[in-house]
Design a protein around this motif. Structure first.
Motif, PDB file in Angstrom:
ATOM      1  N   LEU A  58       0.693  -1.131   0.031  1.00  0.00           N
ATOM      2  CA  LEU A  58       0.201  -0.010  -0.041  1.00  0.00           C
ATOM      3  C   LEU A  58       0.801   1.222   0.097  1.00  0.00           C
ATOM      4  N   LYS A  59       1.876   1.202  -0.750  1.00  0.00           N
ATOM      5  CA  LYS A  59       2.753   2.326  -0.783  1.00  0.00           C
ATOM      6  C   LYS A  59       2.131   3.628  -1.302  1.00  0.00           C
ATOM      7  N   ARG A  60       1.233   3.696  -2.013  1.00  0.00           N
ATOM      8  CA  ARG A  60       0.807   5.029  -2.597  1.00  0.00           C
ATOM      9  C   ARG A  60      -0.304   5.603  -1.505  1.00  0.00           C
ATOM     10  N   LEU A  61      -0.837   4.587  -0.437  1.00  0.00           N
ATOM     11  CA  LEU A  61      -1.582   5.118   0.387  1.00  0.00           C
ATOM     12  C   LEU A  61      -0.778   5.642   1.422  1.00  0.00           C
ATOM     13  N   ARG A  62       0.707   5.593   1.530  1.00  0.00           N
ATOM     14  CA  ARG A  62       1.502   5.979   2.566  1.00  0.00           C
ATOM     15  C   ARG A  62       1.687   7.454   2.409  1.00  0.00           C
ATOM     16  N   HIS A  63       1.426   7.936   1.143  1.00  0.00           N
ATOM     17  CA  HIS A  63       2.028   9.490   0.622  1.00  0.00           C
ATOM     18  C   HIS A  63       0.815  10.369   1.126  1.00  0.00           C
ATOM     19  N   TYR A  64      -0.353   9.797   1.534  1.00  0.00           N
ATOM     20  CA  TYR A  64      -1.379  10.846   1.848  1.00  0.00           C
ATOM     21  C   TYR A  64      -0.831  11.386   3.369  1.00  0.00           C
ATOM     22  N   ASP A  65      -1.615  12.697   3.453  1.00  0.00           N
ATOM     23  CA  ASP A  65      -1.349  13.283   4.742  1.00  0.00           C
ATOM     24  C   ASP A  65      -1.677  12.520   6.096  1.00  0.00           C
ATOM     25  N   LEU A 111      -2.781  -8.661 -12.485  1.00  0.00           N
ATOM     26  CA  LEU A 111      -1.913  -7.696 -12.670  1.00  0.00           C
ATOM     27  C   LEU A 111      -2.513  -6.139 -12.029  1.00  0.00           C
ATOM     28  N   GLY A 112      -2.029  -5.962 -10.927  1.00  0.00           N
ATOM     29  CA  GLY A 112      -2.290  -4.454 -10.435  1.00  0.00           C
ATOM     30  C   GLY A 112      -1.059  -3.463 -10.457  1.00  0.00           C
ATOM     31  N   LEU A 113      -0.677  -3.158 -11.611  1.00  0.00           N
ATOM     32  CA  LEU A 113       0.727  -2.721 -11.737  1.00  0.00           C
ATOM     33  C   LEU A 113       0.435  -0.935 -11.403  1.00  0.00           C
ATOM     34  N   GLY A 114      -0.336  -0.446 -11.123  1.00  0.00           N
ATOM     35  CA  GLY A 114      -0.339   0.921 -11.090  1.00  0.00           C
ATOM     36  C   GLY A 114      -0.495   1.496 -12.483  1.00  0.00           C
ATOM     37  N   PRO A 115      -0.265   3.025 -12.683  1.00  0.00           N
ATOM     38  CA  PRO A 115      -0.683   3.660 -13.846  1.00  0.00           C
ATOM     39  C   PRO A 115       0.265   3.496 -14.962  1.00  0.00           C
ATOM     40  N   ASP A 116       1.618   3.333 -14.457  1.00  0.00           N
ATOM     41  CA  ASP A 116       2.897   3.082 -15.519  1.00  0.00           C
ATOM     42  C   ASP A 116       2.857   2.112 -16.271  1.00  0.00           C
ATOM     43  N   PRO A 117       2.929   2.209 -17.888  1.00  0.00           N
ATOM     44  CA  PRO A 117       3.089   0.996 -18.606  1.00  0.00           C
ATOM     45  C   PRO A 117       4.496   0.224 -18.245  1.00  0.00           C
ATOM     46  N   LEU A 118       4.139  -0.857 -18.554  1.00  0.00           N
ATOM     47  CA  LEU A 118       5.575  -1.853 -18.258  1.00  0.00           C
ATOM     48  C   LEU A 118       6.195  -2.157 -19.724  1.00  0.00           C
ATOM     49  N   PRO A 119       7.418  -1.486 -20.054  1.00  0.00           N
ATOM     50  CA  PRO A 119       8.028  -1.679 -21.383  1.00  0.00           C
ATOM     51  C   PRO A 119       7.986  -3.252 -21.819  1.00  0.00           C
ATOM     52  N   GLY A 120       7.495  -3.556 -23.039  1.00  0.00           N
ATOM     53  CA  GLY A 120       7.829  -4.883 -23.563  1.00  0.00           C
ATOM     54  C   GLY A 120       6.466  -5.781 -23.362  1.00  0.00           C
ATOM     55  N   LEU A 121       5.341  -5.267 -22.426  1.00  0.00           N
ATOM     56  CA  LEU A 121       4.309  -6.165 -22.306  1.00  0.00           C
ATOM     57  C   LEU A 121       3.492  -6.503 -23.397  1.00  0.00           C
ATOM     58  N   ASP A 122       3.764  -5.561 -24.366  1.00  0.00           N
ATOM     59  CA  ASP A 122       2.881  -6.085 -25.929  1.00  0.00           C
ATOM     60  C   ASP A 122       3.444  -7.464 -26.290  1.00  0.00           C
ATOM     61  N   GLY A 123       4.507  -7.815 -25.643  1.00  0.00           N
ATOM     62  CA  GLY A 123       5.027  -9.021 -26.159  1.00  0.00           C
ATOM     63  C   GLY A 123       4.039 -10.299 -25.765  1.00  0.00           C
ATOM     64  N   GLN A 153      -4.409   0.642 -14.195  1.00  0.00           N
ATOM     65  CA  GLN A 153      -3.888   0.185 -15.549  1.00  0.00           C
ATOM     66  C   GLN A 153      -5.263   0.475 -16.527  1.00  0.00           C
ATOM     67  N   ARG A 154      -6.243   0.382 -15.759  1.00  0.00           N
ATOM     68  CA  ARG A 154      -7.447   0.607 -16.507  1.00  0.00           C
ATOM     69  C   ARG A 154      -7.989   1.833 -16.872  1.00  0.00           C
ATOM     70  N   TYR A 155      -7.558   2.748 -15.931  1.00  0.00           N
ATOM     71  CA  TYR A 155      -7.760   4.203 -16.143  1.00  0.00           C
ATOM     72  C   TYR A 155      -6.901   5.071 -16.352  1.00  0.00           C
ATOM     73  N   GLY A 156      -5.804   4.733 -15.835  1.00  0.00           N
ATOM     74  CA  GLY A 156      -4.491   5.646 -16.106  1.00  0.00           C
ATOM     75  C   GLY A 156      -4.366   6.888 -14.867  1.00  0.00           C
ATOM     76  N   SER A 157      -5.490   6.901 -14.029  1.00  0.00           N
ATOM     77  CA  SER A 157      -5.220   7.652 -13.136  1.00  0.00           C
ATOM     78  C   SER A 157      -5.734   6.761 -11.770  1.00  0.00           C
ATOM     79  N   TYR A 158      -5.565   7.530 -10.504  1.00  0.00           N
ATOM     80  CA  TYR A 158      -5.674   6.777  -9.325  1.00  0.00           C
ATOM     81  C   TYR A 158      -6.978   7.049  -8.563  1.00  0.00           C
ATOM     82  N   SER A 159      -7.797   6.207  -8.198  1.00  0.00           N
ATOM     83  CA  SER A 159      -8.982   5.975  -7.221  1.00  0.00           C
ATOM     84  C   SER A 159      -8.855   5.101  -6.445  1.00  0.00           C
ATOM     85  N   PRO A 160      -8.821   5.263  -5.191  1.00  0.00           N
ATOM     86  CA  PRO A 160      -8.687   4.284  -3.965  1.00  0.00           C
ATOM     87  C   PRO A 160      -9.982   3.239  -4.117  1.00  0.00           C
TER      88      PRO A 160
END
Length: 189
Positions: A58-65, A111-123, A153-160
């Motif tokens: 839950l790294k992303r949640l740890r950045h909240y105030d 795969l819950g990879l977050g918003p960033d594309p993973l290079p080479g995944l198109d293989g 990965q589905r939306y490109g933005s983050y929504s908890p």
């Protein structure tokens, strides 16, 4: 919700199906989406291994105030996973070759990879023009028969809340796949 947390509310541990694990599922990413999928699949009686590149879940949640979302609340929620049988492999990055191996070695992969594309995944997967995984909006299936994806990965933005929902819906699809049932029967878009 804040009043409950401030008053010392503690969520109960989730029920785990005590039957022997039916199938083995790998989850890549220990964010809200990945952990929600892992919890649901464990409740359904499957053996789940979660791979996370970071040293903490839950790294992303740890950045909240911390005034809005205390780290102690995050850790308390993570403690609910203790004793469930979910294997958390923190600090274990999964690259493209590893994803292909996981798809072979496990009965299914989320795969819950977050918003960033993973290079080479198109293989191994069909990707959209923005480099994110092409995901069926109803079933969370990808172009690979055993791989599902969701969250950012589905939306490109983050929504908890959307991340939690994606993990739960994908887990339902994975469980249906493993039972040989229709992924789409009695489900609305």
């Amino acid at each position: 919700e804040r009043t409950c947390v401030n008053a010392g509310f503690s969520a109960p541990a989730f029920r785990v199906n005590k039957q022997l694990a039916k199938k083995r599922i790998a989850v890549v990413g220990a964010g809200l989406s990945g952990l929600s999928a892992a919890a649901e699949l464990t409740i359904k009686g499957h053996a789940v291994v979660v791979f996370e590149a970071n040293a903490q879940a839950l790294k992303r949640l740890r950045h909240y105030d911390p005034q809005l979302l205390p780290i102690t609340a995050i850790d308390a929620d993570l403690a609910r996973f203790d004793g469930t049988g979910i294997e958390l492999r923190l600090g274990e990055a999964v690259d493209l070759p590893a994803i292909a191996l996981l798809a072979e070695d496990f009965d299914a992969l989320y795969l819950g990879l977050g918003p960033d594309p993973l290079p080479g995944l198109d293989g191994i997967l069909a990707l959209a023009s923005d480099g994110r995984i092409t995901i069926d909006p109803l079933t969370f299936a990808t172009s690979h028969a055993k791989i599902f994806a969701g969250g950012s990965q589905r939306y490109g933005s983050y929504s908890p809340i959307t991340s939690v929902q994606d993990g739960r819906y994908a887990a339902l699809s994975i469980d249906r796949l493993l039972q040989g049932a229709s992924l789409t029967a009695n489900r609305d878009t």
